[in-house]
Scaffold this active site. Sequence first.
Site, PDB file in Angstrom:
ATOM      1  N   GLY A  34       0.825  -1.209   0.000  1.00  0.00           N
ATOM      2  CA  GLY A  34       0.000   0.000   0.000  1.00  0.00           C
ATOM      3  C   GLY A  34       0.857   1.256   0.000  1.00  0.00           C
ATOM      4  N   LEU A  36       0.554   3.663  -2.007  1.00  0.00           N
ATOM      5  CA  LEU A  36       0.975   3.621  -3.411  1.00  0.00           C
ATOM      6  C   LEU A  36       1.487   4.976  -3.897  1.00  0.00           C
ATOM      7  CD1 LEU A  36      -1.901   1.462  -4.972  1.00  0.00           C
ATOM      8  CD2 LEU A  36       0.266   0.704  -3.951  1.00  0.00           C
ATOM      9  N   HIS A  37       2.519   4.896  -4.720  1.00  0.00           N
ATOM     10  CA  HIS A  37       3.073   6.108  -5.336  1.00  0.00           C
ATOM     11  C   HIS A  37       3.381   5.789  -6.800  1.00  0.00           C
ATOM     12  CE1 HIS A  37       6.811   3.974  -4.914  1.00  0.00           C
ATOM     13  NE2 HIS A  37       6.736   3.980  -3.586  1.00  0.00           N
ATOM     14  N   HIS A  40       4.836   2.379  -7.730  1.00  0.00           N
ATOM     15  CA  HIS A  40       3.896   1.247  -7.819  1.00  0.00           C
ATOM     16  C   HIS A  40       3.091   1.319  -9.112  1.00  0.00           C
ATOM     17  CE1 HIS A  40       4.290   1.690  -3.309  1.00  0.00           C
ATOM     18  NE2 HIS A  40       4.611   0.427  -3.485  1.00  0.00           N
ATOM     19  N   GLY A 150       9.626  -4.143  -8.127  1.00  0.00           N
ATOM     20  CA  GLY A 150      10.521  -3.046  -8.490  1.00  0.00           C
ATOM     21  C   GLY A 150      11.988  -3.437  -8.338  1.00  0.00           C
ATOM     22  N   LYS A 152      14.219  -1.390  -7.503  1.00  0.00           N
ATOM     23  CA  LYS A 152      14.839  -0.657  -6.380  1.00  0.00           C
ATOM     24  C   LYS A 152      15.168  -1.636  -5.257  1.00  0.00           C
ATOM     25  CE  LYS A 152      12.586   2.006  -3.414  1.00  0.00           C
ATOM     26  NZ  LYS A 152      12.974   1.581  -2.050  1.00  0.00           N
ATOM     27  N   ASP A 153      14.250  -2.595  -5.036  1.00  0.00           N
ATOM     28  CA  ASP A 153      14.487  -3.635  -4.036  1.00  0.00           C
ATOM     29  C   ASP A 153      15.183  -4.804  -4.733  1.00  0.00           C
ATOM     30  OD1 ASP A 153      13.089  -2.418  -1.714  1.00  0.00           O
ATOM     31  OD2 ASP A 153      11.407  -2.500  -3.091  1.00  0.00           O
ATOM     32  N   SER A 188       9.896   5.958  -2.737  1.00  0.00           N
ATOM     33  CA  SER A 188       9.698   4.963  -1.681  1.00  0.00           C
ATOM     34  C   SER A 188       8.566   5.475  -0.802  1.00  0.00           C
ATOM     35  CB  SER A 188      10.973   4.850  -0.838  1.00  0.00           C
ATOM     36  OG  SER A 188      10.681   4.245   0.407  1.00  0.00           O
ATOM     37  N   SER A 189       7.766   4.545  -0.285  1.00  0.00           N
ATOM     38  CA  SER A 189       6.686   4.960   0.610  1.00  0.00           C
ATOM     39  C   SER A 189       7.255   5.627   1.859  1.00  0.00           C
ATOM     40  CB  SER A 189       5.851   3.746   1.019  1.00  0.00           C
ATOM     41  OG  SER A 189       5.390   3.097  -0.130  1.00  0.00           O
TER      42      SER A 189
HETATM   43  O1  PAF Z   1       8.095  -4.678  -1.777  1.00  0.00           O
HETATM   44  C1  PAF Z   1       7.110  -4.716  -1.018  1.00  0.00           C
HETATM   45  O2  PAF Z   1       6.280  -3.817  -0.983  1.00  0.00           O
HETATM   46  C2  PAF Z   1       6.933  -5.921  -0.100  1.00  0.00           C
HETATM   47  O3  PAF Z   1       8.160  -6.375   0.364  1.00  0.00           O
HETATM   48  C3  PAF Z   1       6.127  -7.060  -0.734  1.00  0.00           C
HETATM   49  C4  PAF Z   1       6.857  -7.663  -1.929  1.00  0.00           C
HETATM   50  C5  PAF Z   1       4.774  -6.552  -1.175  1.00  0.00           C
HETATM   51  C6  PAF Z   1       5.918  -8.185   0.283  1.00  0.00           C
HETATM   52  O4  PAF Z   1       5.230  -7.729   1.402  1.00  0.00           O
END
Ligand code: PAF
Length: 301
Positions: A34, A36-37, A40, A150, A152-153, A188-189
């Site tokens: 959630g 969201l930006h 996402h 993403g 980024k991660d 990033s959130s």
């Molecule tokens: O990247 C994220 O927002 C979270 O790590 C994910 C993949 C939704 C799992 O909770």
Amino acid sequence: MDSLRVITTVRELQAEAERERRAGRRIALVPTMGALHAGHLSLVKVARERAERVWVSLFVNPTQFNDPKDFETYPQDLSKDLELCRSRGVDLVFAPSAAELYPEDAQTWVDVERLSQPLCGANRPGHFRGVTTVVARLFLAARPHVAVFGQKDFQQLAVIRRMERDLGFGIDIVGAPTVREPDGLALSSRNVRLGPLARQQALALVAALDAAQNALDQGCRQRDELLAGVRETIAGASQASLDYAELRDPDSLELAPSVLAGPSLLALAVCFRPDPDGRGGEVRLIDNRVLCPQPQTEDRA
Ligand code: PAF
């Protein structure tokens, strides 16, 4: 009529997945927590290119937070998230409760052992085990053909790819490029929790990546020298403390050799303190870039 369906139970979602699959429609899942930006929403766009149905999950997963304060303060705004999903033509949102995804007496974890160890895994014990466990639950509930995450991660993407491969889910895992603010900060959130000074200093992350890129472009391939430049850049930000700056193999996540020989992941995590006037909170940000050394004259000979 509202074209966005919101489902909160696994049973209903599985039934919907079954219906879509029987009708021959492909499902792309975008798992999110959630808040969201635009980052996402870029994942939603990638999902749309790959399937007839785009589903977004909204679930702040408690098992991936090793710091309870981080979990409690994680931003949440369901009605705004639903509005954004609607505006982007998302077909279905899955917004389960924690009890729905984690039965009270659950004992089963999904753990990708080696890839989860370094980088964010080293300082956030249990983090990736929480991520892979919830993503496996989401995959079993939504039964997507494609899932989008993403870049980024970067480590999370590598860990999820490996889980998918090892467990044979048969899902196409797609990595989507990092979306940035106009000044370069990766979306990033967590950015909303930075104080004004820390927000300005958060540009040190992208400046550090650029510094390493520039040094590489000028012929430096020494791992430690490249990392020293990164550390120096982060040290220039008074609100920041470096969690890690590492160069690793982008596939195995093993440490890069002391002289870079091929593409190397430069991964950073930096913690920001609240501003001196108390504004903002403790915020940990990550960013990365894959550095590709050009063959040098002697390599080409
Ligand atoms: O990247 C994220 O927002 C979270 O790590 C994910 C993949 C939704 C799992 O909770």
